[in-house]
Design a protein around this motif. Structure first.
Motif, PDB file in Angstrom:
ATOM      1  N   TYR A  85     132.069 -36.825  47.804  1.00  0.00           N
ATOM      2  CA  TYR A  85     133.522 -36.955  47.943  1.00  0.00           C
ATOM      3  C   TYR A  85     134.005 -36.076  49.088  1.00  0.00           C
ATOM      4  O   TYR A  85     133.735 -34.864  49.108  1.00  0.00           O
ATOM      5  N   LYS A  86     134.658 -36.701  50.041  1.00  0.00           N
ATOM      6  CA  LYS A  86     135.231 -35.985  51.185  1.00  0.00           C
ATOM      7  C   LYS A  86     134.218 -35.077  51.872  1.00  0.00           C
ATOM      8  O   LYS A  86     134.490 -33.919  52.204  1.00  0.00           O
ATOM      9  N   GLY A  87     133.002 -35.631  52.073  1.00  0.00           N
ATOM     10  CA  GLY A  87     131.991 -34.930  52.849  1.00  0.00           C
ATOM     11  C   GLY A  87     131.175 -33.900  52.105  1.00  0.00           C
ATOM     12  O   GLY A  87     130.349 -33.217  52.719  1.00  0.00           O
ATOM     13  N   LYS A  88     131.379 -33.789  50.791  1.00  0.00           N
ATOM     14  CA  LYS A  88     130.607 -32.839  49.983  1.00  0.00           C
ATOM     15  C   LYS A  88     130.146 -33.503  48.686  1.00  0.00           C
ATOM     16  O   LYS A  88     130.808 -34.407  48.169  1.00  0.00           O
ATOM     17  N   TYR A  89     129.012 -33.019  48.201  1.00  0.00           N
ATOM     18  CA  TYR A  89     128.557 -33.421  46.873  1.00  0.00           C
ATOM     19  C   TYR A  89     129.221 -32.514  45.846  1.00  0.00           C
ATOM     20  O   TYR A  89     129.195 -31.287  45.978  1.00  0.00           O
ATOM     21  N   HIS A  90     129.816 -33.130  44.838  1.00  0.00           N
ATOM     22  CA  HIS A  90     130.414 -32.396  43.727  1.00  0.00           C
ATOM     23  C   HIS A  90     129.582 -32.672  42.484  1.00  0.00           C
ATOM     24  O   HIS A  90     129.300 -33.834  42.162  1.00  0.00           O
ATOM     25  N   LEU A  91     129.204 -31.621  41.816  1.00  0.00           N
ATOM     26  CA  LEU A  91     128.489 -31.754  40.553  1.00  0.00           C
ATOM     27  C   LEU A  91     129.186 -30.872  39.531  1.00  0.00           C
ATOM     28  O   LEU A  91     129.246 -29.643  39.690  1.00  0.00           O
ATOM     29  N   PHE A  92     129.730 -31.507  38.519  1.00  0.00           N
ATOM     30  CA  PHE A  92     130.307 -30.799  37.381  1.00  0.00           C
ATOM     31  C   PHE A  92     129.239 -30.767  36.284  1.00  0.00           C
ATOM     32  O   PHE A  92     128.250 -31.496  36.328  1.00  0.00           O
ATOM     33  N   TYR A  93     129.433 -29.933  35.282  1.00  0.00           N
ATOM     34  CA  TYR A  93     128.409 -29.817  34.246  1.00  0.00           C
ATOM     35  C   TYR A  93     129.028 -29.239  32.982  1.00  0.00           C
ATOM     36  O   TYR A  93     129.999 -28.486  33.024  1.00  0.00           O
ATOM     37  N   GLN A  94     128.442 -29.632  31.859  1.00  0.00           N
ATOM     38  CA  GLN A  94     128.838 -29.075  30.572  1.00  0.00           C
ATOM     39  C   GLN A  94     128.519 -27.574  30.558  1.00  0.00           C
ATOM     40  O   GLN A  94     127.400 -27.171  30.911  1.00  0.00           O
ATOM     41  N   HIS A  95     129.485 -26.773  30.124  1.00  0.00           N
ATOM     42  CA  HIS A  95     129.346 -25.328  30.287  1.00  0.00           C
ATOM     43  C   HIS A  95     130.028 -24.598  29.133  1.00  0.00           C
ATOM     44  O   HIS A  95     131.176 -24.893  28.801  1.00  0.00           O
ATOM     45  N   PHE A  96     129.281 -23.671  28.530  1.00  0.00           N
ATOM     46  CA  PHE A  96     129.864 -22.727  27.573  1.00  0.00           C
ATOM     47  C   PHE A  96     129.806 -21.365  28.236  1.00  0.00           C
ATOM     48  O   PHE A  96     128.720 -20.790  28.411  1.00  0.00           O
ATOM     49  N   PRO A  97     130.946 -20.807  28.654  1.00  0.00           N
ATOM     50  CA  PRO A  97     130.938 -19.647  29.543  1.00  0.00           C
ATOM     51  C   PRO A  97     130.802 -18.296  28.857  1.00  0.00           C
ATOM     52  O   PRO A  97     130.964 -17.267  29.526  1.00  0.00           O
ATOM     53  N   TYR A  98     130.499 -18.283  27.566  1.00  0.00           N
ATOM     54  CA  TYR A  98     130.511 -17.021  26.834  1.00  0.00           C
ATOM     55  C   TYR A  98     129.145 -16.559  26.349  1.00  0.00           C
ATOM     56  O   TYR A  98     128.905 -15.354  26.227  1.00  0.00           O
ATOM     57  N   LEU A  99     128.247 -17.481  26.056  1.00  0.00           N
ATOM     58  CA  LEU A  99     126.924 -17.140  25.533  1.00  0.00           C
ATOM     59  C   LEU A  99     125.907 -18.155  26.052  1.00  0.00           C
ATOM     60  O   LEU A  99     126.275 -19.299  26.371  1.00  0.00           O
ATOM     61  N   PRO A 100     124.619 -17.797  26.107  1.00  0.00           N
ATOM     62  CA  PRO A 100     123.603 -18.756  26.542  1.00  0.00           C
ATOM     63  C   PRO A 100     123.165 -19.689  25.412  1.00  0.00           C
ATOM     64  O   PRO A 100     121.976 -19.840  25.120  1.00  0.00           O
ATOM     65  N   ARG A 101     124.133 -20.303  24.773  1.00  0.00           N
ATOM     66  CA  ARG A 101     123.871 -21.323  23.752  1.00  0.00           C
ATOM     67  C   ARG A 101     125.059 -22.272  23.722  1.00  0.00           C
ATOM     68  O   ARG A 101     126.125 -21.980  24.241  1.00  0.00           O
ATOM     69  N   TRP A 102     124.855 -23.420  23.086  1.00  0.00           N
ATOM     70  CA  TRP A 102     125.895 -24.447  23.048  1.00  0.00           C
ATOM     71  C   TRP A 102     127.130 -23.941  22.308  1.00  0.00           C
ATOM     72  O   TRP A 102     127.027 -23.258  21.290  1.00  0.00           O
ATOM     73  N   GLY A 103     128.312 -24.288  22.833  1.00  0.00           N
ATOM     74  CA  GLY A 103     129.579 -23.941  22.187  1.00  0.00           C
ATOM     75  C   GLY A 103     130.680 -24.843  22.712  1.00  0.00           C
ATOM     76  O   GLY A 103     130.421 -25.960  23.154  1.00  0.00           O
ATOM     77  N   THR A 104     131.915 -24.404  22.648  1.00  0.00           N
ATOM     78  CA  THR A 104     133.047 -25.202  23.119  1.00  0.00           C
ATOM     79  C   THR A 104     132.838 -25.586  24.582  1.00  0.00           C
ATOM     80  O   THR A 104     132.756 -24.721  25.456  1.00  0.00           O
ATOM     81  N   MET A 105     132.800 -26.876  24.833  1.00  0.00           N
ATOM     82  CA  MET A 105     132.424 -27.338  26.162  1.00  0.00           C
ATOM     83  C   MET A 105     133.583 -27.292  27.153  1.00  0.00           C
ATOM     84  O   MET A 105     134.702 -27.713  26.853  1.00  0.00           O
ATOM     85  N   HIS A 106     133.267 -26.771  28.345  1.00  0.00           N
ATOM     86  CA  HIS A 106     134.104 -26.813  29.535  1.00  0.00           C
ATOM     87  C   HIS A 106     133.351 -27.632  30.592  1.00  0.00           C
ATOM     88  O   HIS A 106     132.198 -27.990  30.401  1.00  0.00           O
ATOM     89  N   TRP A 107     134.006 -27.886  31.728  1.00  0.00           N
ATOM     90  CA  TRP A 107     133.302 -28.432  32.889  1.00  0.00           C
ATOM     91  C   TRP A 107     133.211 -27.342  33.952  1.00  0.00           C
ATOM     92  O   TRP A 107     134.232 -26.910  34.501  1.00  0.00           O
ATOM     93  N   GLY A 108     131.989 -26.873  34.233  1.00  0.00           N
ATOM     94  CA  GLY A 108     131.776 -26.063  35.410  1.00  0.00           C
ATOM     95  C   GLY A 108     131.738 -26.951  36.644  1.00  0.00           C
ATOM     96  O   GLY A 108     131.640 -28.180  36.548  1.00  0.00           O
ATOM     97  N   HIS A 109     131.777 -26.330  37.823  1.00  0.00           N
ATOM     98  CA  HIS A 109     131.899 -27.098  39.063  1.00  0.00           C
ATOM     99  C   HIS A 109     131.101 -26.421  40.156  1.00  0.00           C
ATOM    100  O   HIS A 109     131.166 -25.199  40.332  1.00  0.00           O
TER     101      HIS A 109
END
Length: 445
Positions: A24-48
């Motif tokens: 998109y607009k000359g760059k590759y964008h990759l979003f990803y499922q992300h839990f920003p508090y611990l290294p395990r699954w939790g409430t999902m956000h989108w990292g970028h």
């Protein structure tokens, strides 16, 4: 700003599925499922993260986060589409029936409702989580109309006539389903059909439907297809299909084939690269966090695969490594020594029947027309996981190997991507034994 080279890794804590993968607009964008508090699954956000070349990644922080009643418990997976210069992010919005009182990042008894939502970004850099979100499909009614909980992961694309299509993964009577929708503008959607088959597992996750060189391909992640008591029971497959984009009718042309035979890769997503080639990236599942990252990031868990082209060859879908990756490996290397400096290593060569390689304790061997791997020595003594893997019969006819080695992951491309075996590893040693044509590393990372 945090940067990654070759593999996009969790910027700290947890990542899983790739989302919104787009050039998109000359760059590759990759979003990803992300839990920003611990290294395990939790409430999902989108990292970028963004990249100019699919190998040098810059983390841009969190793009999407729970902010509405319908997505207060998770912004689940989805895709991106460019419309009139703006970037549309379609995702599954999750609302728990009741939060677990001991862990609000989990649903009590795993009960929740899923709907489909949209965020429109004017530039792919700013994301208004308060005023730019809208719910485009409500919670499903149940039955053949769609499971109210397990309907998710919208794949949206513009059809040949300029209108839009959406496919969702779902389940009905214990059999995976595809639910199709059409829209004139990508905002208002009408149900357009349904397809179910046992090849789609008990629930289908992360569907990706595309036409490649005149033939339609269904990529998906059917749940429960390797449920033998070992991690992981859910895998990613591809199938040739016939698909009518006007009527949204689909039929299978063959049986499912694994996207990656190491069975650590999951939830792959594809897009078109700058040259118009279809390219795939998938989530590499990891059994535990990395706690000693050289760049000082917090304990992290989860990474993305190397980018892979998707192409037909002799009627077989192949996944060769993207040429932007191979272009990085220009320096002769002394065995696995570069790994001590956190630099990757590339190994190239051929195996004859009965020959094997030892890559720091990871063993690769050819037997007839099969390629066998064993990571028992480099998996930290963990149990309950698959320690051996093999590529299917016939894929090792020439047995030309292109192997990319990093501290946490080894990716084996067999005969130009006719089969790929990706394996998470722990504690690779410095032993390198085998008859190699070339051993190279990167100039810098």
């Amino acid at each position: 700003m945090l940067h990654d080279f070759l593999h996009l890794k969790a910027p700290g804590h947890w990542i899983n599925d790739p989302n919104g993968f787009i050039y998109y607009k000359g760059k590759y964008h990759l979003f990803y499922q992300h839990f920003p508090y611990l290294p395990r699954w939790g409430t999902m956000h989108w990292g970028h993260a963004v990249s100019d070349d699919l190998v040098h990644w810059e983390h841009r922080g969190i793009a999407l986060y729970p902010s509405k009643a319908y997505d207060r418990n998770g912004v689940f997976s989805g895709t991106a589409v460019e419309v009139d210069g703006a970037l549309r992010l379609y995702y599954t919005a999750v609302r728990y029936d009741e939060e677990n009182p001991d862990n609000v990042h989990r649903a009590l008894d795993n009960r929740f409702a899923a709907s489909q939502a949209l965020v429109i970004s004017p530039d792919g850099e700013t994301f208004d989580n308060l005023d730019a979100k809208r719910q485009v499909l409500p919670v499903m009614a149940g039955g053949a109309a769609g499971d109210p909980q397990n309907t998710r992961d919208p794949k949206v694309w513009r059809a040949a006539d300029g209108s839009f299509r959406m496919v969702l993964g779902s389940t009905w009577k214990g059999i995976g389903q595809l639910l199709f929708y059409r829209s004139p503008d990508g905002l208002t959607w009408t149900a357009a059909g349904r397809f179910g088959d046992e090849a789609l597992g008990t629930t289908l996750e992360c569907p990706d439907l595309f036409c490649l060189e005149g033939r339609w391909v269904l990529l998906g992640s059917p749940m429960g297809i390797t449920a033998d008591g070992l991690a992981y029971p859910d895998q990613s497959t591809w199938m040739p299909v016939t698909f009518d984009e006007t009527t949204c009718t689909l039929a299978l042309e063959g049986r499912p084939t694994f996207v990656d035979w190491g069975l650590d890769l999951y939830a792959p997503q594809t897009t078109l690269d700058a040259e118009g080639r279809r390219v795939l990236i998938g989530w590499i599942r990891m059994p535990g966090p990395v706690t000693d990252a050289p760049d000082g990031r917090a304990p992290w868990r989860g990474m993305m695969s190397l980018p892979r082209l998707v192409c037909w060859r002799d009627g077989q879908l192949c996944f060769p490594v993207h040429p932007n990756v191979t272009a990085c490996f220009t320096e002769p290397a002394q065995g696995l020594a570069p790994l001590a400096d956190h630099r990757p290593v590339r190994l190239q060569g051929k195996l004859r029947d009965g020959q094997g390689w030892n890559i720091g304790g990871l063993r690769i061997r050819r037997e007839g027309d099969r390629l066998l791997t064993d990571r028992s020595e480099v998996f930290g003594g963990l149990t309950g996981y698959r320690l051996t893997a093999e590529a299917p019969a016939g894929t090792a006819a020439a047995c030309a190997l292109d192997v990319f080695v990093e501290e946490n992951l080894v990716e084996i491309f067999l005969d130009g991507g006719r089969a790929v075996v990706s394996l998470v590893v722990r504690g690779l040693g410095d032993t390198l034994a085998g008859d190699f044509d070339a051993v190279t590393t990167v100039r810098d990372n």
